[in-house]
Scaffold this motif. Structure first.
Motif, PDB file in Angstrom:
ATOM      1  N   PHE A  19       0.819  -1.207   0.000  1.00 60.51           N
ATOM      2  CA  PHE A  19       0.000   0.000   0.000  1.00 60.51           C
ATOM      3  C   PHE A  19       0.858   1.264   0.000  1.00 60.51           C
ATOM      4  CE2 PHE A  19      -3.623  -2.562   1.993  1.00 60.51           C
ATOM      5  CZ  PHE A  19      -4.241  -2.721   0.763  1.00 60.51           C
ATOM      6  N   GLY A  23       0.291   2.613  -3.412  1.00 56.47           N
ATOM      7  CA  GLY A  23      -0.593   3.716  -3.055  1.00 56.47           C
ATOM      8  C   GLY A  23      -0.335   4.939  -3.908  1.00 56.47           C
ATOM      9  N   TRP A 130      -9.757  -2.053  -2.414  1.00 54.90           N
ATOM     10  CA  TRP A 130      -8.886  -2.572  -1.369  1.00 54.90           C
ATOM     11  C   TRP A 130      -9.361  -2.114   0.014  1.00 54.90           C
ATOM     12  CZ3 TRP A 130      -6.631  -6.731  -2.058  1.00 54.90           C
ATOM     13  CH2 TRP A 130      -5.844  -7.026  -3.163  1.00 54.90           C
ATOM     14  N   THR A 168      -9.076   4.716   1.598  1.00 50.33           N
ATOM     15  CA  THR A 168      -7.927   4.282   0.793  1.00 50.33           C
ATOM     16  C   THR A 168      -7.851   5.058  -0.516  1.00 50.33           C
ATOM     17  OG1 THR A 168      -9.285   2.448  -0.052  1.00 50.33           O
ATOM     18  CG2 THR A 168      -7.769   1.957   1.766  1.00 50.33           C
TER      19      THR A 168
END
Length: 333
Positions: A19, A23, A130, A168
Motif C-alpha cells: 500500500f 498507493g 482494497w 484508501t
C-alpha cells in the motif's frame, strides 16, 4: 512468539509495503485525469511511475503467496468469499499493466487517450476496493462453522467497508499528489502541491472517522497507538506539503499508510478473519495456519530472498530518482 504469529506480522508488513508503494502508484493514475492539463502532462505523470509500477506489484504477489502458504484456510475463505471484488481488482491490474505498455505502441491520439482513460479507471477502482475488502476483513463477515463464507456480495457493501474504500482512495490519491510534487518540475509541481493540500484535508476527515470507528469497534491499546501515529503523521504530511517540503510530506504520508494498515492488523489479531455469525467460528492465526514445518521452511526462504528483493527495488528507485517535466519528453511519442 510462535511461527504463525511471526507470519501474521510478516504478511502485515507485506501489505504495508504494497500500500505504501502501490498507493502513490494508484494515486498517480487517478491524477492523470484530475491534475494533468493536456496529454504532455499526462505523459509526465505516467513517466514518474513508469520504471517502478511493476516492481510495486511484486509486494501484492508476495502477500498473496505468503497468505496461501502460511494460512491456507484464510486464503481459501478470503478468495472464495471475496471472489467478485478480488476478480475486479485482478482484471483492473491486468488491464492497467497492458495500458502502460500499449499506450505508446501507436501514434493515433484516440488510441493513446483510450489507454490513458484505462489507466485512470484501473487505478481508481482497485484503490477503492482494497479499502472495502480490508474493512470487511476487520469488521467480520458471515463465516460458518466450516470456515466458509456464506454471505453475499451485497453484504460486503456495508457503511464501514464503504468508508474504508473512500479512505484508501483519498489517502492513495493524496500520497500520489505528494509523490507528483516530489518527482516533477514546473507548473505541474506547483499544482500537485496545491491539490495535495486539499486532498489531505479531505483525507484527514475520512481517515479520522474510519480509524476511530475501528478503534471503538475492535481496537486495543496497541491499535490505539498505531492510530495516533497515523493521525499525527497525516497532519504532519499536510503541514509539510503546505510549506513546500515534499520529501518530508511523502515520508509522513507513507508513515500514515503504514500506521493505518498496522492498526487494522493489530485490531484484527489474533483473528485473521472474524465471523459475524459466531465468534467461535472465526479464523485465527492458530486454526487457519499451516503446519510448523511448513512455516519453518518459509521462514528460511524469506530470510534469504527478502533482502535481495529490497536491495534491487531500492536500487531501482535510486536510479530513477530525478525530477522530470514536459521539457524532458521526447519530441515523438
Amino acid at each position: 512468539m510462535e511461527l504463525h504469529d511471526v507470519w501474521f506480522v510478516l504478511i502485515a508488513v507485506l501489505w504495508i509495503g504494497y500500500f505504501f508503494l502501490e498507493g502513490f502508484d494508484f494515486g498517480i493514475g487517478v491524477l492523470t485525469k484530475v491534475l494533468a492539463r493536456g496529454r504532455p502532462e499526462k505523459r509526465v505523470l505516467i513517466n514518474t511511475i513508469g520504471p517502478v509500477w511493476d516492481g510495486n506489484e511484486v509486494w501484492l504477489l508476495t502477500a498473496g503467496g505468503a497468505t496461501f502458504a502460511a494460512f491456507p484456510e484464510w486464503y481459501a475463505t478470503l478468495f472464495s468469499g471475496f471472489y467478485l471484488p478480488l476478480l475486479i481488482i485482478l482484471v483492473c491490474l491486468i488491464v492497467r499493466g497492458v495500458a502502460f505498455e500499449y499506450r505508446v505502441k501507436r501514434p493515433e491520439e484516440n488510441w493513446q487517450r483510450n489507454w490513458e482513460a484505462a489507466i485512470f479507471w484501473t487505478s481508481l477502482i482497485p484503490a477503492f476496493l482494497w479499502g472495502v475488502a480490508f474493512g470487511n476483513i476487520v469488521r467480520g463477515v458471515k463465516i460458518d462453522g466450516n470456515m466458509e463464507y456464506v454471505g453475499t456480495f451485497w453484504d460486503l457493501l456495508n457503511p464501514y467497508a464503504l468508508l474504508g474504500g473512500l479512505v484508501t482512495l483519498t489517502l492513495f490519491t493524496f500520497h500520489g499528489a505528494v509523490f507528483a510534487s516530489l518527482k516533477t518540475v514546473g507548473d505541474i509541481r506547483a499544482r500537485a502541491r496545491a491539490l495535495a493540500l486539499k486532498l489531505g484535508l479531505v483525507t484527514a476527515v475520512l481517515a479520522l472517522l474510519f480509524l476511530v470507528w475501528t478503534q471503538l469497534d475492535s481496537g486495543d491499546s496497541w491499535s490505539f497507538m498505531a492510530m495516533v501515529i497515523a493521525v499525527v503523521a497525516l497532519v504532519g504530511a499536510i503541514g509539510a506539503i503546505r510549506v513546500g517540503r515534499e520529501g518530508w510530506s511523502f515520508a509522513l504520508s507513507g508513515i500514515t499508510i503504514a500506521a493505518a494498515v498496522a492498526m487494522l492488523f493489530l485490531a484484527l489479531f489474533p483473528n485473521v478473519m472474524p465471523s459475524s455469525l459466531n465468534a467461535e467460528w472465526s479464523l485465527t492465526v492458530t486454526n487457519a495456519s499451516s503446519s510448523p514445518y511448513t512455516l519453518k521452511i518459509m521462514t528460511w526462504c524469506a530470510a534469504i530472498a527478502t533482502p535481495l528483493v529490497l536491495l534491487y527495488q531500492s536500487w531501482t528507485y535510486w536510479v530513477f530518482r530525478k525530477r522530470i517535466g514536459t521539457q524532458h519528453l521526447a519530441e515523438t511519442h
